[in-house]
Each structure stands twice: as C-alpha cells, then as structure tokens.
Design a protein around this motif. Sequence first.
Motif, PDB file in Angstrom:
ATOM      1  N   ALA A  17    -144.133  60.185 -12.476  1.00 30.80           N
ATOM      2  CA  ALA A  17    -142.779  60.650 -12.172  1.00 30.80           C
ATOM      3  C   ALA A  17    -141.800  60.036 -13.171  1.00 30.80           C
ATOM      4  N   THR A  18    -140.641  60.651 -13.303  1.00 32.52           N
ATOM      5  CA  THR A  18    -139.601  60.169 -14.209  1.00 32.52           C
ATOM      6  C   THR A  18    -138.531  59.423 -13.426  1.00 32.52           C
ATOM      7  N   THR A  32    -132.590  51.202  -3.809  1.00 28.45           N
ATOM      8  CA  THR A  32    -133.194  52.534  -3.819  1.00 28.45           C
ATOM      9  C   THR A  32    -133.266  53.033  -5.256  1.00 28.45           C
ATOM     10  N   GLU A  33    -134.422  53.586  -5.622  1.00 26.59           N
ATOM     11  CA  GLU A  33    -134.618  54.189  -6.938  1.00 26.59           C
ATOM     12  C   GLU A  33    -134.842  55.678  -6.754  1.00 26.59           C
ATOM     13  N   LEU A  34    -134.356  56.464  -7.697  1.00 30.62           N
ATOM     14  CA  LEU A  34    -134.541  57.918  -7.674  1.00 30.62           C
ATOM     15  C   LEU A  34    -135.508  58.322  -8.776  1.00 30.62           C
ATOM     16  N   TYR A  35    -136.508  59.106  -8.404  1.00 37.12           N
ATOM     17  CA  TYR A  35    -137.493  59.645  -9.341  1.00 37.12           C
ATOM     18  C   TYR A  35    -137.563  61.153  -9.169  1.00 37.12           C
ATOM     19  N   ILE A  36    -138.031  61.821 -10.218  1.00 40.67           N
ATOM     20  CA  ILE A  36    -138.357  63.236 -10.113  1.00 40.67           C
ATOM     21  C   ILE A  36    -139.801  63.400 -10.567  1.00 40.67           C
ATOM     22  N   THR A  37    -140.577  64.144  -9.783  1.00 42.75           N
ATOM     23  CA  THR A  37    -141.995  64.320 -10.097  1.00 42.75           C
ATOM     24  C   THR A  37    -142.172  65.452 -11.102  1.00 42.75           C
ATOM     25  N   LYS A  38    -143.370  65.553 -11.659  1.00 40.16           N
ATOM     26  CA  LYS A  38    -143.677  66.622 -12.614  1.00 40.16           C
ATOM     27  C   LYS A  38    -143.483  68.004 -11.985  1.00 40.16           C
ATOM     28  N   SER A  39    -143.684  68.098 -10.672  1.00 38.51           N
ATOM     29  CA  SER A  39    -143.522  69.386  -9.984  1.00 38.51           C
ATOM     30  C   SER A  39    -142.077  69.646  -9.569  1.00 38.51           C
ATOM     31  N   GLY A  40    -141.164  68.724  -9.910  1.00 43.01           N
ATOM     32  CA  GLY A  40    -139.747  68.947  -9.649  1.00 43.01           C
ATOM     33  C   GLY A  40    -139.257  68.467  -8.298  1.00 43.01           C
ATOM     34  N   ASN A  41    -140.039  67.639  -7.614  1.00 40.86           N
ATOM     35  CA  ASN A  41    -139.596  67.081  -6.339  1.00 40.86           C
ATOM     36  C   ASN A  41    -138.834  65.788  -6.591  1.00 40.86           C
TER      37      ASN A  41
END
Length: 86
Positions: A17-18, A32-41
């Motif tokens: 994830a990014t 709290t950290e925010l990530y975005i997965t390869k599938s866009g979640n």
Amino acid sequence: MEVRFTTLGKKFVLEKATYITANRDQNSTRWTELYITKSGNYIFRFVSLWQGEANNYTEISRQEALDFTARNGGEDALQGYLKEEN
C-alpha cells in the motif's frame, strides 16, 4: 510481506500500500496513518505504542480520506490516487 486484515476482515498487504499522511505529532504514543491499496481502497492504520494495545486497520470511504488529508496534510499525495465514486 505479511497479509493484514481490516476490522471487517478484508485482506491487504501493508507493504504494498502507499502511505499518504498521518496525524502524529512529535510526542505521540497513538496516531492514525492513511494508506491507499493497489486496488484503490483507503485504509486507516491505528498505531499505538502502549503496551497491550495492538495496531489495527479500518477501511474508510473516499470522503473520509479526503477529510483526513484536509486536516492533516497529504492532499497532493492523495490526488493522484483518487478514484471516482458512482
């Protein structure tokens, strides 16, 4: 790489994830950290340094991700990943 699960049981790999941004200040023991997965979640990672408290992960909506970046920075990083909602 370890498969992780959100609080609702959805699988993802954090290392793939990014990272977008976090709400941590210099002396924080919880943040709290925010990530975005390869599938866009969009995923919140709730981090704790307290003994006996485990980190956990929650999938959030696009709007929650936008609100979080508006409060904590990271809007520019998130812009390239925003997916359109129907």
